[in-house]
Design a protein around this motif. Structure first.
Motif, PDB file in Angstrom:
ATOM      1  N   PRO A  20      24.016  44.531  68.513  1.00 34.38           N
ATOM      2  CA  PRO A  20      22.940  43.686  68.579  1.00 34.38           C
ATOM      3  C   PRO A  20      21.897  44.218  67.759  1.00 34.38           C
ATOM      4  N   MET A  21      21.194  43.696  66.796  1.00 37.09           N
ATOM      5  CA  MET A  21      20.087  44.705  65.997  1.00 37.09           C
ATOM      6  C   MET A  21      19.017  43.586  65.823  1.00 37.09           C
ATOM      7  N   MET A  22      17.722  43.623  66.710  1.00 40.28           N
ATOM      8  CA  MET A  22      16.842  42.879  66.191  1.00 40.28           C
ATOM      9  C   MET A  22      16.185  42.715  64.833  1.00 40.28           C
ATOM     10  N   ASP A  23      16.205  41.467  64.423  1.00 42.18           N
ATOM     11  CA  ASP A  23      15.762  41.365  63.045  1.00 42.18           C
ATOM     12  C   ASP A  23      16.916  41.528  61.939  1.00 42.18           C
ATOM     13  N   TRP A  24      18.115  41.875  62.395  1.00 41.84           N
ATOM     14  CA  TRP A  24      18.917  41.818  61.599  1.00 41.84           C
ATOM     15  C   TRP A  24      20.240  41.113  61.861  1.00 41.84           C
ATOM     16  N   THR A  25      20.860  41.160  63.092  1.00 44.37           N
ATOM     17  CA  THR A  25      22.017  40.448  63.265  1.00 44.37           C
ATOM     18  C   THR A  25      21.671  38.833  63.712  1.00 44.37           C
ATOM     19  N   ASP A  26      21.066  38.109  62.534  1.00 50.32           N
ATOM     20  CA  ASP A  26      20.724  36.640  62.977  1.00 50.32           C
ATOM     21  C   ASP A  26      22.042  36.021  62.537  1.00 50.32           C
ATOM     22  N   ARG A  27      21.879  34.656  62.420  1.00 47.15           N
ATOM     23  CA  ARG A  27      23.077  33.726  62.195  1.00 47.15           C
ATOM     24  C   ARG A  27      23.673  33.954  60.898  1.00 47.15           C
ATOM     25  N   HIS A  28      22.732  34.268  59.887  1.00 44.40           N
ATOM     26  CA  HIS A  28      23.153  34.350  58.554  1.00 44.40           C
ATOM     27  C   HIS A  28      23.824  35.769  58.311  1.00 44.40           C
ATOM     28  N   CYS A  29      23.455  36.451  58.758  1.00 39.86           N
ATOM     29  CA  CYS A  29      23.987  37.956  59.006  1.00 39.86           C
ATOM     30  C   CYS A  29      25.459  37.931  59.567  1.00 39.86           C
ATOM     31  N   ARG A  30      25.641  37.226  60.583  1.00 37.91           N
ATOM     32  CA  ARG A  30      26.839  37.072  61.352  1.00 37.91           C
ATOM     33  C   ARG A  30      27.973  36.394  60.617  1.00 37.91           C
ATOM     34  N   TYR A  31      27.581  35.298  59.867  1.00 43.53           N
ATOM     35  CA  TYR A  31      28.457  34.470  58.983  1.00 43.53           C
ATOM     36  C   TYR A  31      28.961  35.397  57.992  1.00 43.53           C
ATOM     37  N   PHE A  32      27.995  36.024  57.430  1.00 45.78           N
ATOM     38  CA  PHE A  32      28.398  37.212  56.283  1.00 45.78           C
ATOM     39  C   PHE A  32      29.518  38.042  56.834  1.00 45.78           C
ATOM     40  N   HIS A  33      29.013  38.672  58.002  1.00 47.81           N
ATOM     41  CA  HIS A  33      29.927  39.581  58.614  1.00 47.81           C
ATOM     42  C   HIS A  33      31.364  39.140  58.686  1.00 47.81           C
TER      43      HIS A  33
END
Length: 336
Positions: A20-33
């Motif tokens: 979990p990384m503040m300002d990074w692992t938001d929902r868009h990031c997680r979908y991409f990952h």
């Protein structure tokens, strides 16, 4: 929302997780990952229990069903409030609730949660117990090896014993101290020395605990060494974000023994329908593409990919056409 994961599935998925990384692992990031790895366990940014319970900021719980398995990380220190926040998270379908006992930021200290909780293991145990009573999904903890002048080899076993007694069976240990006075959050990610040996000793001392290690791990080869050394899981943060193809596209075959490495060019094309849906709902292109800048890190065309997206994604009306334009130098070099 989407597939629900059994405990055994989550224990398998947590062989590798993205921190979990503040300002990074938001929902868009997680979908991409998730497109890069079907298996890896994904975490939200830390969401504070007061924001959910007192502030009613339930939009912070939004996610796409494709993200499963996905963990909600909560910050807080009041057992009743954390229990209510956990219930809200479980109700919308998160597979697991994780309590943050490792974040060293200033706002965390002022709220008496995050790494400062390493000083009050009995309170952490009360929080874990209250959360476990409120939800059926598993409750886990992420912690440091200690804070400030604590002696990690003394305080960490006590901390683990307390949370285990409260029913926590799975813990992720960031193998650094957090210095709450004198170091910035950024410095706390690099300056305190890593003590991987201590985390491995904790696994020997608590063989029934599922223990993942976090901190400074930057390759799948390094992750495999920790797994082969007896740990149950590895959590990777910045390397997974900045070099997602290097870490996540090969994670399924290398760490989980399943599937084939994903092609980054294919991933871009698979992101397009998601991006179009988000844009039609009011999102801005840069909110999504900022997480994709490192996709071709170290590969021909990577600089042009980053430049085209960085310069164009903020512009009014920017669309998925920009990604196809940015992809041309990469795809062209791949074909050469």
């Amino acid at each position: 929302m989407g597939k629900s994961f059994e405990k055994s599935d989550l224990w398998r998925s947590s062989r590798l997780s993205v921190a979990p990384m503040m300002d990074w692992t938001d929902r868009h990031c997680r979908y991409f990952h998730r497109l890069l790895s079907k298996e890896t366990l994904l975490f939200t940014e830390m969401v504070t229990a007061p924001a959910l319970v007192r502030g009613g900021a339930l939009h912070l719980l939004d996610y796409s069903p494709e993200e499963h398995p996905v963990v909600l990380q909560l910050g807080g220190s009041e057992p009743g409030e954390l229990a209510e926040a956990a219930r809200l998270g479980a109700e919308v379908g998160y597979d697991e609730i994780n309590l943050n006992c490792g974040c060293p930021s200033d706002r965390v200290q002022s709220g008496a949660f995050g790494a400062v909780l390493m000083k009050t293991p009995d309170l952490v145990a009360d929080c874990v117990n209250a959360m476990r009573e409120a939800v059926e999904v598993e409750v886990t903890v992420k912690c440091r090896i200690g804070v400030d002048d604590q002696e990690p080899q003394e305080v960490l076993p006590v901390f683990l014993e307390k949370i285990r007694a409260a029913g926590c069976q799975r813990v992720t240990i960031h193998a650094r101290k957090a210095w709450l006075q004198g170091l910035s959050p950024k410095e706390n990610r690099d300056i305190p020395p890593l003590d991987y040996d201590l985390v491995h000793r904790m696994k020997a001392e608590f063989p029934d605990l599922h223990i993942s290690i976090n901190g400074g791990i930057a390759s799948l080869e390094a992750a495999k060494e920790h797994l082969e050394g007896g740990l149950d899981g590895v959590m990777i943060g910045r390397a997974a974000y900045h070099q997602p193809a290097d870490i996540l596209s090969a994670a399924d075959p290398v760490i989980f023994g399943s599937g084939e490495p994903r092609d980054p060019v294919t991933i871009v094309h698979e992101m397009l329908p998601y991006i179009e849906r988000q844009l039609s709902g009011g999102a801005r292109l840069h909110q999504i593409t900022r997480h994709m800048l490192g996709l071709f890190a170290g590969r021909p065309g990577a600089r042009a990919w980053r430049r085209i997206l960085s310069e164009g994604a903020n512009r009014t009306g920017a669309s998925t056409d920009l990604l196809l334009q940015a992809l041309e130098p990469v795809a062209g070099s791949s074909a050469a």
